[in-house]
Design a protein around this motif. Structure first.
Motif, PDB file in Angstrom:
ATOM      1  N   ILE A  29      36.406 -23.594 -67.949  1.00 50.72           N
ATOM      2  CA  ILE A  29      37.013 -22.490 -68.699  1.00 50.72           C
ATOM      3  C   ILE A  29      38.040 -21.783 -67.833  1.00 50.72           C
ATOM      4  N   ASN A  30      38.924 -21.034 -68.479  1.00 54.65           N
ATOM      5  CA  ASN A  30      39.846 -20.211 -67.701  1.00 54.65           C
ATOM      6  C   ASN A  30      39.445 -18.741 -67.737  1.00 54.65           C
ATOM      7  N   ASN A  31      38.559 -18.395 -68.654  1.00 53.59           N
ATOM      8  CA  ASN A  31      37.992 -17.046 -68.632  1.00 53.59           C
ATOM      9  C   ASN A  31      36.726 -17.013 -69.489  1.00 53.59           C
ATOM     10  N   LEU A  32      36.002 -15.940 -69.367  1.00 54.90           N
ATOM     11  CA  LEU A  32      34.772 -15.749 -70.140  1.00 54.90           C
ATOM     12  C   LEU A  32      34.720 -14.277 -70.541  1.00 54.90           C
ATOM     13  N   GLN A  33      34.313 -14.026 -71.765  1.00 58.08           N
ATOM     14  CA  GLN A  33      34.256 -12.645 -72.243  1.00 58.08           C
ATOM     15  C   GLN A  33      32.830 -12.298 -72.651  1.00 58.08           C
ATOM     16  N   TRP A  34      32.462 -11.057 -72.448  1.00 56.82           N
ATOM     17  CA  TRP A  34      31.181 -10.531 -72.900  1.00 56.82           C
ATOM     18  C   TRP A  34      31.426  -9.501 -73.997  1.00 56.82           C
ATOM     19  N   TYR A  35      30.572  -9.571 -75.019  1.00 57.62           N
ATOM     20  CA  TYR A  35      30.664  -8.648 -76.144  1.00 57.62           C
ATOM     21  C   TYR A  35      29.300  -8.037 -76.422  1.00 57.62           C
ATOM     22  N   ARG A  36      29.312  -6.846 -77.009  1.00 53.81           N
ATOM     23  CA  ARG A  36      28.105  -6.183 -77.480  1.00 53.81           C
ATOM     24  C   ARG A  36      28.193  -6.029 -78.995  1.00 53.81           C
ATOM     25  N   GLN A  37      27.063  -6.179 -79.658  1.00 49.60           N
ATOM     26  CA  GLN A  37      27.024  -5.995 -81.095  1.00 49.60           C
ATOM     27  C   GLN A  37      25.809  -5.153 -81.454  1.00 49.60           C
ATOM     28  N   ASN A  38      26.074  -3.973 -81.970  1.00 45.53           N
ATOM     29  CA  ASN A  38      24.996  -3.161 -82.512  1.00 45.53           C
ATOM     30  C   ASN A  38      24.638  -3.706 -83.883  1.00 45.53           C
ATOM     31  N   SER A  39      23.413  -3.474 -84.293  1.00 49.92           N
ATOM     32  CA  SER A  39      22.900  -4.066 -85.520  1.00 49.92           C
ATOM     33  C   SER A  39      23.819  -3.809 -86.698  1.00 49.92           C
ATOM     34  N   GLY A  40      24.264  -4.896 -87.333  1.00 52.45           N
ATOM     35  CA  GLY A  40      25.084  -4.771 -88.529  1.00 52.45           C
ATOM     36  C   GLY A  40      26.521  -4.372 -88.300  1.00 52.45           C
ATOM     37  N   ILE A  47      33.874  -6.995 -71.228  1.00 53.64           N
ATOM     38  CA  ILE A  47      34.595  -7.426 -70.023  1.00 53.64           C
ATOM     39  C   ILE A  47      35.149  -8.834 -70.232  1.00 53.64           C
ATOM     40  N   LEU A  48      36.317  -9.076 -69.705  1.00 52.87           N
ATOM     41  CA  LEU A  48      36.872 -10.431 -69.590  1.00 52.87           C
ATOM     42  C   LEU A  48      36.959 -10.738 -68.095  1.00 52.87           C
ATOM     43  N   ILE A  49      36.398 -11.863 -67.691  1.00 52.09           N
ATOM     44  CA  ILE A  49      36.465 -12.281 -66.295  1.00 52.09           C
ATOM     45  C   ILE A  49      37.162 -13.629 -66.247  1.00 52.09           C
ATOM     46  N   ARG A  50      38.127 -13.756 -65.351  1.00 49.34           N
ATOM     47  CA  ARG A  50      38.908 -14.986 -65.264  1.00 49.34           C
ATOM     48  C   ARG A  50      38.256 -15.948 -64.283  1.00 49.34           C
ATOM     49  N   SER A  51      38.641 -17.210 -64.387  1.00 48.07           N
ATOM     50  CA  SER A  51      37.981 -18.248 -63.598  1.00 48.07           C
ATOM     51  C   SER A  51      38.195 -18.073 -62.094  1.00 48.07           C
ATOM     52  N   LEU A  61      28.475  -1.642 -65.985  1.00 41.06           N
ATOM     53  CA  LEU A  61      28.432  -3.090 -66.199  1.00 41.06           C
ATOM     54  C   LEU A  61      28.963  -3.840 -64.989  1.00 41.06           C
ATOM     55  N   ARG A  62      28.261  -4.928 -64.668  1.00 47.06           N
ATOM     56  CA  ARG A  62      28.728  -5.822 -63.608  1.00 47.06           C
ATOM     57  C   ARG A  62      28.596  -7.237 -64.121  1.00 47.06           C
ATOM     58  N   VAL A  63      29.682  -7.956 -64.080  1.00 49.28           N
ATOM     59  CA  VAL A  63      29.696  -9.348 -64.537  1.00 49.28           C
ATOM     60  C   VAL A  63      30.026 -10.243 -63.359  1.00 49.28           C
ATOM     61  N   THR A  64      29.291 -11.327 -63.247  1.00 47.58           N
ATOM     62  CA  THR A  64      29.598 -12.333 -62.232  1.00 47.58           C
ATOM     63  C   THR A  64      29.901 -13.650 -62.929  1.00 47.58           C
ATOM     64  N   LEU A  65      30.655 -14.472 -62.246  1.00 48.47           N
ATOM     65  CA  LEU A  65      31.009 -15.782 -62.765  1.00 48.47           C
ATOM     66  C   LEU A  65      30.896 -16.808 -61.652  1.00 48.47           C
ATOM     67  N   ASP A  66      30.137 -17.851 -61.905  1.00 47.67           N
ATOM     68  CA  ASP A  66      29.996 -18.951 -60.944  1.00 47.67           C
ATOM     69  C   ASP A  66      30.482 -20.211 -61.643  1.00 47.67           C
ATOM     70  N   THR A  67      31.717 -20.589 -61.386  1.00 44.37           N
ATOM     71  CA  THR A  67      32.285 -21.745 -62.089  1.00 44.37           C
ATOM     72  C   THR A  67      31.658 -23.047 -61.630  1.00 44.37           C
ATOM     73  N   SER A  68      31.123 -23.073 -60.414  1.00 47.04           N
ATOM     74  CA  SER A  68      30.490 -24.315 -59.941  1.00 47.04           C
ATOM     75  C   SER A  68      29.187 -24.586 -60.682  1.00 47.04           C
ATOM     76  N   LYS A  69      28.515 -23.513 -61.085  1.00 47.55           N
ATOM     77  CA  LYS A  69      27.277 -23.665 -61.857  1.00 47.55           C
ATOM     78  C   LYS A  69      27.510 -23.492 -63.349  1.00 47.55           C
ATOM     79  N   LYS A  70      28.746 -23.200 -63.713  1.00 43.43           N
ATOM     80  CA  LYS A  70      29.079 -22.957 -65.115  1.00 43.43           C
ATOM     81  C   LYS A  70      28.140 -21.889 -65.700  1.00 43.43           C
ATOM     82  N   SER A  71      28.107 -20.757 -65.024  1.00 43.67           N
ATOM     83  CA  SER A  71      27.235 -19.688 -65.501  1.00 43.67           C
ATOM     84  C   SER A  71      27.846 -18.325 -65.202  1.00 43.67           C
ATOM     85  N   SER A  72      27.407 -17.347 -65.982  1.00 43.30           N
ATOM     86  CA  SER A  72      27.849 -15.970 -65.815  1.00 43.30           C
ATOM     87  C   SER A  72      26.653 -15.069 -66.052  1.00 43.30           C
TER      88      SER A  72
END
Lengths: 111, 114
Positions: A29-40, A47-51, A61-72
């Motif tokens: 991926i070239n980036n990954l985004q996190w979203y929140r959704q309240n009920s309904g 946050i958007l984090i780039r590769s 909020l703290r977001v980490t990205l590990d492209t070698s493990k393909k995880s965030s």
């Protein structure tokens, strides 16, 4: 098919505790985004984090990205009852020019 | 700056009818995409429009269609409604096509088919 998968599916914590949610994805991926959704409600962008970034912060909020493990991971510190929501990671599906979402983590923060 | 606006917020339709949902993107955003959210299938991509052209389409039948106007506002239409079309339909906008930008979502339109 879903590219990103969140873990755990559900999480219940007390106010003031930290909450950690994980996301795994399958392809590069070239980036990954996190979203929140309240009920309904709609999705709120967190946050958007780039590769080429390993960590990003926004308030509690703290977001980490590990492209070698393909995880965030998404960490919410000092959680509040208002943080109760579902949280989704989203990655680009370049073939379809769309975002692909995981099934989400349902976070319940007990007051 | 106003966010993504979707109308109507809630609607109930009968099987066989058709429905049109509307989306006004954030001012200056030219890319509009649509997603369907159901408990069983989660969030699924319907289509994306950029400069009035459909850029890509997800795996949905031809009953699902859309369009974008010169002011970037978009509509999606579902014809011959089925019970399984009951869902939250979310519209999202972005300054440009591609994935270099944050994508912002509206509050969604809740469609119930009875």
């Amino acid at each position: 098919s879903q590219q990103g998968e969140e873990d755990p599916q559900a999480l219940s914590i007390q106010e003031g505790e930290n909450a950690t949610m994980n996301c795994s994805y399958k392809t590069s991926i070239n980036n990954l985004q996190w979203y929140r959704q309240n009920s309904g409600r709609g999705l709120v962008h967190l946050i958007l984090i780039r590769s080429n970034e390993r960590e990003k912060h926004s308030g509690r909020l703290r977001v980490t990205l590990d492209t070698s493990k393909k995880s965030s991971s998404l960490l919410i510190t000092a959680s509040r009852a208002a943080d109760t929501a579902s949280y989704f990671c989203a990655t680009p599906d370049t073939g379809r020019r769309a975002l692909t979402f995981g099934s989400g983590t349902r976070l319940q923060v007990q007051p | 700056k106003a966010g993504v606006t979707q109308t109507p917020r809630y609607l109930i339709k009968t099987r066989g009818q058709q429905v049109t949902l509307s989306c006004s993107p954030i001012s200056g955003h030219r890319s509009v995409s649509w997603y369907q959210q159901t408990p069983g299938q989660g969030l699924q991509f319907l289509f994306e429009y950029f400069s009035e052209t459909q850029r890509n389409k997800g795996n949905f039948p031809g009953r699902f269609s859309g369009r974008q106007f010169s002011n970037s506002r978009s509509e999606m239409n579902v014809s011959t409604l089925e019970l399984g079309d009951s869902a939250l339909y979310l519209c999202a906008s972005s300054p440009a096509t591609g994935f270099g930008n944050t994508i912002y979502f509206g509050e969604g339109s809740w469609l119930t088919v009875v």
